[in-house]
Write an enzyme that holds these catalytic residues in place. Structure first.
Site, PDB file in Angstrom:
ATOM      1  N   LYS A 182     -60.988 -62.608  -0.012  1.00  0.00           N
ATOM      2  CA  LYS A 182     -59.967 -62.993  -0.991  1.00  0.00           C
ATOM      3  C   LYS A 182     -58.761 -62.086  -0.820  1.00  0.00           C
ATOM      4  O   LYS A 182     -58.778 -60.916  -1.200  1.00  0.00           O
ATOM      5  CB  LYS A 182     -60.483 -62.866  -2.426  1.00  0.00           C
ATOM      6  CG  LYS A 182     -59.553 -63.623  -3.383  1.00  0.00           C
ATOM      7  CD  LYS A 182     -59.700 -63.218  -4.817  1.00  0.00           C
ATOM      8  CE  LYS A 182     -58.859 -62.024  -5.187  1.00  0.00           C
ATOM      9  NZ  LYS A 182     -57.416 -62.216  -4.992  1.00  0.00           N
ATOM     10  N   GLU A 258     -61.766 -48.401  -1.643  1.00  0.00           N
ATOM     11  CA  GLU A 258     -60.579 -47.590  -1.338  1.00  0.00           C
ATOM     12  C   GLU A 258     -59.601 -47.837  -2.465  1.00  0.00           C
ATOM     13  O   GLU A 258     -59.067 -48.942  -2.598  1.00  0.00           O
ATOM     14  CB  GLU A 258     -60.016 -47.994   0.020  1.00  0.00           C
ATOM     15  CG  GLU A 258     -60.951 -47.557   1.133  1.00  0.00           C
ATOM     16  CD  GLU A 258     -60.646 -48.144   2.487  1.00  0.00           C
ATOM     17  OE1 GLU A 258     -59.645 -48.865   2.625  1.00  0.00           O
ATOM     18  OE2 GLU A 258     -61.430 -47.876   3.410  1.00  0.00           O
ATOM     19  N   CYS A 292     -50.844 -46.580  -0.444  1.00  0.00           N
ATOM     20  CA  CYS A 292     -51.773 -45.768  -1.245  1.00  0.00           C
ATOM     21  C   CYS A 292     -51.731 -44.304  -0.857  1.00  0.00           C
ATOM     22  O   CYS A 292     -52.078 -43.441  -1.639  1.00  0.00           O
ATOM     23  CB  CYS A 292     -53.185 -46.309  -1.083  1.00  0.00           C
ATOM     24  SG  CYS A 292     -53.702 -46.334   0.635  1.00  0.00           S
ATOM     25  N   GLU A 394     -50.560 -42.770 -11.077  1.00  0.00           N
ATOM     26  CA  GLU A 394     -50.060 -43.471  -9.885  1.00  0.00           C
ATOM     27  C   GLU A 394     -48.989 -44.474 -10.300  1.00  0.00           C
ATOM     28  O   GLU A 394     -49.202 -45.291 -11.196  1.00  0.00           O
ATOM     29  CB  GLU A 394     -51.203 -44.217  -9.185  1.00  0.00           C
ATOM     30  CG  GLU A 394     -50.731 -44.931  -7.933  1.00  0.00           C
ATOM     31  CD  GLU A 394     -51.816 -45.773  -7.267  1.00  0.00           C
ATOM     32  OE1 GLU A 394     -52.459 -46.593  -7.951  1.00  0.00           O
ATOM     33  OE2 GLU A 394     -52.013 -45.618  -6.046  1.00  0.00           O
TER      34      GLU A 394
HETATM   35  P1  NAD Z   1     -55.337 -54.695  -7.494  1.00  0.00           P
HETATM   36  O1  NAD Z   1     -56.508 -53.860  -7.828  1.00  0.00           O
HETATM   37  O2  NAD Z   1     -54.491 -55.215  -8.583  1.00  0.00           O
HETATM   38  O3  NAD Z   1     -55.787 -55.979  -6.665  1.00  0.00           O
HETATM   39  C1  NAD Z   1     -56.499 -55.869  -5.456  1.00  0.00           C
HETATM   40  C2  NAD Z   1     -57.317 -57.120  -5.252  1.00  0.00           C
HETATM   41  O4  NAD Z   1     -58.327 -57.191  -6.243  1.00  0.00           O
HETATM   42  C3  NAD Z   1     -56.515 -58.411  -5.366  1.00  0.00           C
HETATM   43  O5  NAD Z   1     -56.984 -59.314  -4.379  1.00  0.00           O
HETATM   44  C4  NAD Z   1     -56.872 -58.888  -6.762  1.00  0.00           C
HETATM   45  O6  NAD Z   1     -56.754 -60.278  -6.930  1.00  0.00           O
HETATM   46  C5  NAD Z   1     -58.316 -58.465  -6.852  1.00  0.00           C
HETATM   47  N1  NAD Z   1     -58.840 -58.311  -8.214  1.00  0.00           N
HETATM   48  C6  NAD Z   1     -58.176 -57.939  -9.332  1.00  0.00           C
HETATM   49  N2  NAD Z   1     -59.026 -57.882 -10.385  1.00  0.00           N
HETATM   50  C7  NAD Z   1     -60.257 -58.213  -9.921  1.00  0.00           C
HETATM   51  C8  NAD Z   1     -61.547 -58.346 -10.513  1.00  0.00           C
HETATM   52  N3  NAD Z   1     -61.746 -58.095 -11.809  1.00  0.00           N
HETATM   53  N4  NAD Z   1     -62.586 -58.710  -9.731  1.00  0.00           N
HETATM   54  C9  NAD Z   1     -62.417 -58.952  -8.416  1.00  0.00           C
HETATM   55  N5  NAD Z   1     -61.211 -58.861  -7.800  1.00  0.00           N
HETATM   56  C10 NAD Z   1     -60.142 -58.486  -8.535  1.00  0.00           C
HETATM   57  O7  NAD Z   1     -54.485 -53.829  -6.460  1.00  0.00           O
HETATM   58  P2  NAD Z   1     -53.067 -54.211  -5.856  1.00  0.00           P
HETATM   59  O8  NAD Z   1     -52.088 -54.145  -6.976  1.00  0.00           O
HETATM   60  O9  NAD Z   1     -53.179 -55.435  -5.029  1.00  0.00           O
HETATM   61  O10 NAD Z   1     -52.799 -52.991  -4.866  1.00  0.00           O
HETATM   62  C11 NAD Z   1     -52.234 -51.799  -5.279  1.00  0.00           C
HETATM   63  C12 NAD Z   1     -53.292 -50.764  -5.557  1.00  0.00           C
HETATM   64  O11 NAD Z   1     -54.160 -50.653  -4.445  1.00  0.00           O
HETATM   65  C13 NAD Z   1     -52.752 -49.374  -5.771  1.00  0.00           C
HETATM   66  O12 NAD Z   1     -53.472 -48.749  -6.812  1.00  0.00           O
HETATM   67  C14 NAD Z   1     -53.049 -48.659  -4.469  1.00  0.00           C
HETATM   68  O13 NAD Z   1     -53.158 -47.268  -4.549  1.00  0.00           O
HETATM   69  C15 NAD Z   1     -54.336 -49.291  -4.089  1.00  0.00           C
HETATM   70  N6  NAD Z   1     -54.560 -49.192  -2.639  1.00  0.00           N
HETATM   71  C16 NAD Z   1     -55.484 -48.318  -2.178  1.00  0.00           C
HETATM   72  C17 NAD Z   1     -55.682 -48.182  -0.809  1.00  0.00           C
HETATM   73  C18 NAD Z   1     -56.676 -47.212  -0.240  1.00  0.00           C
HETATM   74  O14 NAD Z   1     -56.951 -47.305   0.938  1.00  0.00           O
HETATM   75  N7  NAD Z   1     -57.223 -46.305  -1.014  1.00  0.00           N
HETATM   76  C19 NAD Z   1     -54.941 -48.954   0.073  1.00  0.00           C
HETATM   77  C20 NAD Z   1     -53.996 -49.836  -0.438  1.00  0.00           C
HETATM   78  C21 NAD Z   1     -53.827 -49.953  -1.808  1.00  0.00           C
HETATM   79  C1  6OH Z   2     -52.955 -47.797   2.081  1.00  0.00           C
HETATM   80  O1  6OH Z   2     -52.024 -48.271   1.456  1.00  0.00           O
HETATM   81  C2  6OH Z   2     -53.029 -47.702   3.497  1.00  0.00           C
HETATM   82  C3  6OH Z   2     -54.205 -47.649   4.128  1.00  0.00           C
HETATM   83  C4  6OH Z   2     -54.235 -47.616   5.558  1.00  0.00           C
HETATM   84  C5  6OH Z   2     -55.339 -47.771   6.292  1.00  0.00           C
HETATM   85  O2  6OH Z   2     -56.507 -48.009   5.781  1.00  0.00           O
HETATM   86  C6  6OH Z   2     -55.248 -47.719   7.717  1.00  0.00           C
HETATM   87  O3  6OH Z   2     -56.252 -47.771   8.368  1.00  0.00           O
HETATM   88  O4  6OH Z   2     -54.162 -47.618   8.247  1.00  0.00           O
END
Ligand code: NAD
Ligand code: 6OH
Length: 490
Positions: A182, A258, A292, A394
């Site tokens: 998804k 993550e 992130c 954040e």
């Molecule tokens: P989000 O958590 O809002 O959404 C991520 C995904 O989860 C989307 O596909 C969303 O539809 C789905 N989702 C939302 N609620 C859900 C539920 N209850 N059950 C199942 N799926 C659900 O995150 P975002 O806004 O898309 O991305 C930004 C966030 O992601 C930031 O907090 C960022 O730090 C984090 N992020 C972390 C990493 C990492 O590697 N640690 C990488 C990229 C982004």
């Molecule tokens: C988060 O926003 C970025 C994550 C990056 C990776 O997981 C990668 O492998 O480059």
């Protein structure tokens, strides 16, 4: 207007077929507010059909395929992405508004590289083996075999859509799993194009399924609560991770998370000044701060503090907030109006908490279609207390708080004083100090004199609220497979 953007349909992909949903939603281009796609939302029955197709594929040709044949298919997928590079690029840029200059160097090439690298990794890593002494003196041999986890639910965010989806998909497929993916509702397009590439490469039906939709009471929740899904890998917000943990509890699925970050950068007075200013500006503002790993707190040794702040301000003010296709553009919009509201609420909060706004703090005015988009000014603050919410929470925007420090241990203590623990970036020409401080960071990934320099074989993940588990190289293989031990008495 952005004349290059056509409204397309993004259907779900289930059992090798593109399938319409009963409901649709519009995907808005954050550059100018135009509709770029009509997206077909998967209901519970469609997610169930995807899980059943994925289960059947495990028992079909995919499940019986020799490792070399699977590896060859993954390489064909990588080539398929490269052959359709321009389509992937246009789709990613239309969904996110990110500059072509960024997506063409990072998102799309990495999407292909993930398949190639994990094809190599799965071919080269062995498993453990132990000889055991036994009382009869004949001994026993133990060896481990890897088996797929089964049907894996992959839930991806919008910030690096193809890159972060394939970073999970490639090792999961390399290990022989089947997928129900998804993508974020904000970025449905490249996951859908990937289905076409999989199809053309000859990946059997049911191996890769795409269900579009949202989280709660939509495709996300239908995946996490489905008893036929054997594991869930998720990248996104910490609060979403918490909701998913609850959702998987009753069916005890393994998870790999993550999550968010509130990363620190530490700049020592002995740093290579110009390289550090450039590196830190890139780390804070790249992808409009929606990475992130981006530092939103920068600690700068006092002797160079004023000079560094002034140099970073100049970098922020030189950023070109343009249309993605313009070569000069190096900062795009935020992903959505809703996300801009969130980031702007922190811009207001920072002022209420007593910040001095060094630069930015608002919404730019263009006098063209970009005024209907989601652009925001790159922003730097000084003067906040370490306890301020702006320093603790954040934000996920192009912004950072800059604070001076006097002693190395003070910088370490401030950097670690957070509920998150994803990444850090340390800048110094003193090699011993670089090692020492990087190792003292309570994070999953520490960089010295660089940022987001990623070797896909290395462990990736976060401590504290930033995640559970590690992916990358062998760590990915460990999550995406069940390891079974075989013991043979000799
Ligand atoms: P989000 O958590 O809002 O959404 C991520 C995904 O989860 C989307 O596909 C969303 O539809 C789905 N989702 C939302 N609620 C859900 C539920 N209850 N059950 C199942 N799926 C659900 O995150 P975002 O806004 O898309 O991305 C930004 C966030 O992601 C930031 O907090 C960022 O730090 C984090 N992020 C972390 C990493 C990492 O590697 N640690 C990488 C990229 C982004
Ligand atoms: C988060 O926003 C970025 C994550 C990056 C990776 O997981 C990668 O492998 O480059």
């Amino acid at each position: 207007m952005n004349a290059n953007v056509k409204v397309v349909e993004r259907k779900c992909y289930i059992n090798g077929q593109f399938v319409p949903g009963r409901k649709q939603f519009s995907k808005i281009n954050p550059v100018d507010g135009s509709v770029v796609a009509q997206v077909h939302e998967a209901d519970r029955d469609m997610v169930d059909a995807a899980v059943r197709a994925a289960r059947a594929a495990l028992q079909g040709p995919w499940g019986r395929m020799a490792l070399q044949a699977r590896v060859d298919l993954l390489r064909k997928v990588a080539e398929g992405i490269e052959k359709r590079f321009d389509d992937f690029l246009a789709a990613e840029v239309a969904d996110t508004g990110k500059p072509v200059s960024l997506a063409s160097h990072l998102d799309i090439p990495r999407g292909a590289a993930n398949f190639r690298v994990f094809a190599d990794i799965v071919r080269t890593y062995g498993t453990e083996s132990y000889f055991l002494d036994t009382p009869d003196g004949k001994g026993a041999v133990n060896y481990a075999v890897r088996k797929p986890l089964g049907v894996v639910g992959v839930i991806a965010p919008w910030n690096l859509p193809l890159l972060l989806l394939t970073w999970k998909l490639a090792p999961a497929l390399a290990c022989g799993n089947t997928i129900v993916a998804k993508p974020s509702e904000e970025t449905p397009s490249t996951a859908t194009l990937l289905a076409e590439v999989m199809h053309e490469a000859g990946v059997p039906p049911g191996v890769y399924n795409v269900v579009h939709g949202f989280g709660p009471d939509s495709a996300g929740e239908f995946i996490t609560t489905h008893p036929g899904v054997n594991g869930v890998t998720f990248t996104g917000e910490t609060t979403t991770g918490s909701a998913i943990m609850k959702a998987v509890a009753s069916t005890v699925k393994p998870i790999s998370f993550e999550l968010g970050g509130k990363n620190a950068g530490i700049v020592f007075a002995d740093c290579d000044f110009d390289a550090t200013v450039a590196g830190m500006a890139n780390a804070i503002f790249s992808n409009t701060g929606q990475v992130c790993l981006a530092p939103e707190r920068v600690y700068i040794e006092r002797p160079i503090f004023d000079r560094f702040v002034a140099a970073l301000k100049a970098k922020a003010e030189a950023l070109v907030l343009g249309f993605p296709q313009d070569k000069a553009t190096n900062m795009g919009p935020l992903i959505s109006k809703q996300h801009r509201e969130k980031v702007l609420s922190y811009y207001d909060l920072a002022k209420k908490e007593g910040a001095k706004v060094v630069t930015g703090g608002g919404v730019p005015k263009f006098g063209d279609a970009r005024d209907n988009g989601c652009y925001i000014q790159p922003t730097l603050w000084t003067g906040l207390a370490e306890s301020a919410r702006t320093v603790k929470e954040e934000i996920f925007g192009p912004c950072a708080h800059l604070a001076p420090f006097d002693k190395e241990e003070d910088a370490i203590a401030m950097a670690n004083d957070t509920r998150y623990g994803l990444a850090s970036t340390v800048w110094t020409t003193n090699l011993s100090r670089g090692h020492r401080v990087a190792q003292a960071m309570e994070v999953g990934i520490s960089w010295v004199n660089c940022w987001f320099l990623r070797d896909l074989r290395t462990p990736f993940g976060g401590t504290k609220l930033s995640g559970i588990g590690r992916e990358g190289g062998l760590h990915s293989l460990n999550f995406y497979s069940e390891t079974s031990n075989v013991c043979i008495k000799l």
